[in-house]
Design a protein around this motif. Structure first.
Motif, PDB file in Angstrom:
ATOM      1  N   ARG A  48      23.905 -13.916 -10.473  1.00  0.00           N
ATOM      2  CA  ARG A  48      23.576 -14.163 -11.890  1.00  0.00           C
ATOM      3  C   ARG A  48      22.153 -14.677 -12.034  1.00  0.00           C
ATOM      4  O   ARG A  48      21.420 -14.271 -12.955  1.00  0.00           O
ATOM      5  CB  ARG A  48      24.567 -15.155 -12.495  1.00  0.00           C
ATOM      6  CG  ARG A  48      24.364 -15.358 -14.007  1.00  0.00           C
ATOM      7  CD  ARG A  48      25.496 -16.181 -14.589  1.00  0.00           C
ATOM      8  NE  ARG A  48      25.360 -16.284 -16.027  1.00  0.00           N
ATOM      9  CZ  ARG A  48      24.682 -17.248 -16.650  1.00  0.00           C
ATOM     10  NH1 ARG A  48      24.088 -18.203 -15.919  1.00  0.00           N
ATOM     11  NH2 ARG A  48      24.597 -17.281 -17.968  1.00  0.00           N
ATOM     12  N   LEU A  52      19.065 -13.111 -14.100  1.00  0.00           N
ATOM     13  CA  LEU A  52      18.327 -13.927 -15.065  1.00  0.00           C
ATOM     14  C   LEU A  52      16.826 -13.907 -14.777  1.00  0.00           C
ATOM     15  O   LEU A  52      16.012 -13.914 -15.700  1.00  0.00           O
ATOM     16  CB  LEU A  52      18.847 -15.366 -15.043  1.00  0.00           C
ATOM     17  CG  LEU A  52      20.194 -15.602 -15.733  1.00  0.00           C
ATOM     18  CD1 LEU A  52      20.654 -17.031 -15.524  1.00  0.00           C
ATOM     19  CD2 LEU A  52      20.093 -15.296 -17.224  1.00  0.00           C
ATOM     20  N   GLN A 217      28.957 -19.801 -20.259  1.00  0.00           N
ATOM     21  CA  GLN A 217      27.958 -18.753 -20.064  1.00  0.00           C
ATOM     22  C   GLN A 217      28.067 -17.680 -21.138  1.00  0.00           C
ATOM     23  O   GLN A 217      27.048 -17.133 -21.583  1.00  0.00           O
ATOM     24  CB  GLN A 217      28.125 -18.136 -18.678  1.00  0.00           C
ATOM     25  CG  GLN A 217      27.786 -19.085 -17.537  1.00  0.00           C
ATOM     26  CD  GLN A 217      28.102 -18.509 -16.173  1.00  0.00           C
ATOM     27  OE1 GLN A 217      28.737 -17.446 -16.067  1.00  0.00           O
ATOM     28  NE2 GLN A 217      27.680 -19.183 -15.118  1.00  0.00           N
ATOM     29  N   GLN A 220      26.369 -18.886 -24.240  1.00  0.00           N
ATOM     30  CA  GLN A 220      24.921 -18.743 -24.104  1.00  0.00           C
ATOM     31  C   GLN A 220      24.488 -17.318 -24.445  1.00  0.00           C
ATOM     32  O   GLN A 220      23.508 -17.109 -25.179  1.00  0.00           O
ATOM     33  CB  GLN A 220      24.494 -19.100 -22.682  1.00  0.00           C
ATOM     34  CG  GLN A 220      24.718 -20.545 -22.300  1.00  0.00           C
ATOM     35  CD  GLN A 220      24.598 -20.783 -20.809  1.00  0.00           C
ATOM     36  OE1 GLN A 220      24.276 -19.874 -20.044  1.00  0.00           O
ATOM     37  NE2 GLN A 220      24.870 -22.008 -20.374  1.00  0.00           N
ATOM     38  N   CYS A 221      25.222 -16.344 -23.922  1.00  0.00           N
ATOM     39  CA  CYS A 221      24.909 -14.938 -24.218  1.00  0.00           C
ATOM     40  C   CYS A 221      25.050 -14.647 -25.696  1.00  0.00           C
ATOM     41  O   CYS A 221      24.239 -13.900 -26.271  1.00  0.00           O
ATOM     42  CB  CYS A 221      25.826 -14.017 -23.417  1.00  0.00           C
ATOM     43  SG  CYS A 221      25.536 -14.012 -21.631  1.00  0.00           S
ATOM     44  N   CYS A 271      18.629 -21.234 -23.620  1.00  0.00           N
ATOM     45  CA  CYS A 271      20.055 -20.913 -23.465  1.00  0.00           C
ATOM     46  C   CYS A 271      20.438 -20.644 -22.017  1.00  0.00           C
ATOM     47  O   CYS A 271      21.477 -21.130 -21.543  1.00  0.00           O
ATOM     48  CB  CYS A 271      20.408 -19.706 -24.336  1.00  0.00           C
ATOM     49  SG  CYS A 271      20.350 -20.019 -26.110  1.00  0.00           S
ATOM     50  N   PHE A 272      19.630 -19.867 -21.305  1.00  0.00           N
ATOM     51  CA  PHE A 272      20.011 -19.417 -19.971  1.00  0.00           C
ATOM     52  C   PHE A 272      19.536 -20.341 -18.852  1.00  0.00           C
ATOM     53  O   PHE A 272      19.985 -20.199 -17.718  1.00  0.00           O
ATOM     54  CB  PHE A 272      19.480 -18.019 -19.706  1.00  0.00           C
ATOM     55  CG  PHE A 272      20.216 -16.940 -20.461  1.00  0.00           C
ATOM     56  CD1 PHE A 272      21.575 -17.052 -20.703  1.00  0.00           C
ATOM     57  CD2 PHE A 272      19.555 -15.819 -20.921  1.00  0.00           C
ATOM     58  CE1 PHE A 272      22.268 -16.066 -21.396  1.00  0.00           C
ATOM     59  CE2 PHE A 272      20.228 -14.821 -21.607  1.00  0.00           C
ATOM     60  CZ  PHE A 272      21.589 -14.948 -21.846  1.00  0.00           C
ATOM     61  N   CYS A 273      18.644 -21.269 -19.163  1.00  0.00           N
ATOM     62  CA  CYS A 273      18.157 -22.164 -18.109  1.00  0.00           C
ATOM     63  C   CYS A 273      18.395 -23.633 -18.455  1.00  0.00           C
ATOM     64  O   CYS A 273      19.178 -24.307 -17.799  1.00  0.00           O
ATOM     65  CB  CYS A 273      16.664 -21.911 -17.859  1.00  0.00           C
ATOM     66  SG  CYS A 273      15.961 -22.972 -16.570  1.00  0.00           S
ATOM     67  N   GLU A 276      21.914 -24.750 -19.063  1.00  0.00           N
ATOM     68  CA  GLU A 276      22.836 -24.389 -17.979  1.00  0.00           C
ATOM     69  C   GLU A 276      23.231 -25.641 -17.196  1.00  0.00           C
ATOM     70  O   GLU A 276      22.371 -26.409 -16.740  1.00  0.00           O
ATOM     71  CB  GLU A 276      22.175 -23.378 -17.048  1.00  0.00           C
ATOM     72  CG  GLU A 276      23.030 -22.915 -15.906  1.00  0.00           C
ATOM     73  CD  GLU A 276      24.066 -21.883 -16.331  1.00  0.00           C
ATOM     74  OE1 GLU A 276      25.200 -21.983 -15.824  1.00  0.00           O
ATOM     75  OE2 GLU A 276      23.744 -21.004 -17.146  1.00  0.00           O
TER      76      GLU A 276
END
Length: 289
Positions: A48, A52, A217, A220-221, A271-273, A276
């Motif tokens: 993942r 990313l 997750q 977040q998406c 959102c993705f970092c 997390e």
């Protein structure tokens, strides 16, 4: 148009230009910081994270190219020249910049789709994410080449204007914009399927912590998708729909488009970092490479 009104409108567009440059600078910085974090911790190295990283690189290229274009627009206004075409003696550079911009705008959406498909496949207990990584990366970067090359060839053969001026009003632009709607639809479809699998109450939950992590997750998406979808649809409508607006309303609309389109890299990084849980845990530990 009266002189004072023309100056007012010019100040609106100048402010919009400065807003775009500021947001794009923030986005580029946030993406670079997220890439540094993902590359610095051994605990974050998985499939993942690899996806990313590719996604972040795609958004980095898109934001950087847009930043160059916004900077050229700012210089054109400051130097009081008609538009950015005046900076180019040859059309090759500005046309290449335009082609790369169209390519990266498609590629960033493609990588969002790749990540969402991975999230969906990861809900299956038999799925091994290590398989087919090279194929996944090839699809992420090569898919956008097909519509971009087709669009470029058509413009090169039919458009005689410098730097392909007015290309947005040509029907060939839908070779680029059409796949965007297709990608957005597929992203939404896989998000809905994944949501149904993860939140199905009839499904037996074996590892609750793992399910909760996958649900986080997925959220977040969803946040990234909503922001990107609203931005893309707003941009396409403003660029191609015959909006009957006065000059002030049009300027206000352009502020909305600029805010949405210029902050995508920042939203993706947040959102993705930075949101997390694994990243927050890794930041509390010593950096190892």
């Amino acid at each position: 148009m009266k002189t004072h009104e023309a100056e007012y409108v010019a100040s609106l567009y100048k402010g919009n230009n400065i807003l775009g440059i500021s947001l794009l600078s923030i986005s580029v910085t946030a993406v670079l910081l997220a890439m540094f974090i993902f590359s610095s911790f051994v605990s974050l190295q998985n499939v993942r994270t690899l996806l990313l990283k590719h996604l972040l690189v795609a958004f980095l290229f898109e934001d950087f190219l847009t930043l160059i274009q916004q900077a050229l627009v700012y210089l054109a206004r400051k130097m009081k020249v008609p538009d950015i075409r005046c900076f180019f003696k040859s059309t090759a550079f500005c046309e290449t910049l335009l082609v790369l911009s169209k390519y990266t705008s498609l590629t960033s959406l493609t990588w969002v789709l790749v990540l969402v498909v991975y999230q969906w496949r990861n809900t299956k207990p038999w799925y091994n994410g290590n398989r087919g990584r090279a194929l996944i990366c090839a699809v992420g970067w090569m898919f956008s080449c097909v519509p971009t090359v087709a669009w470029t060839v058509i413009l090169a053969l039919t458009h005689k204007g410098k730097c392909w001026n007015g290309h947005l009003s040509m029907s060939s632009i839908w070779i680029i914009e059409g796949p965007k709607f297709g990608l957005l639809f597929l992203i939404l479809l896989f998000l809905m399927i994944t949501m149904w699998k993860l939140f199905d109450r009839k499904r037996e939950i074996i590892n609750i912590d793992e399910v909760l992590r996958k649900r986080a997750q997925l959220r977040q998406c969803m946040c990234v998708f909503v922001w990107i979808c609203v931005g893309q649809v707003t941009y396409i409508v403003s660029a191609h729909a015959p909006l009957q607006l006065d000059i002030r309303s049009l300027a206000a609309w352009s502020y909305v488009v600029t805010m949405l389109m210029s902050s995508k890299g920042f939203v993706v990084s947040i959102c993705f970092c930075f949101l997390e849980s694994d990243v927050r845990d890794a930041l509390k530990s010593p950096i190892t490479t």
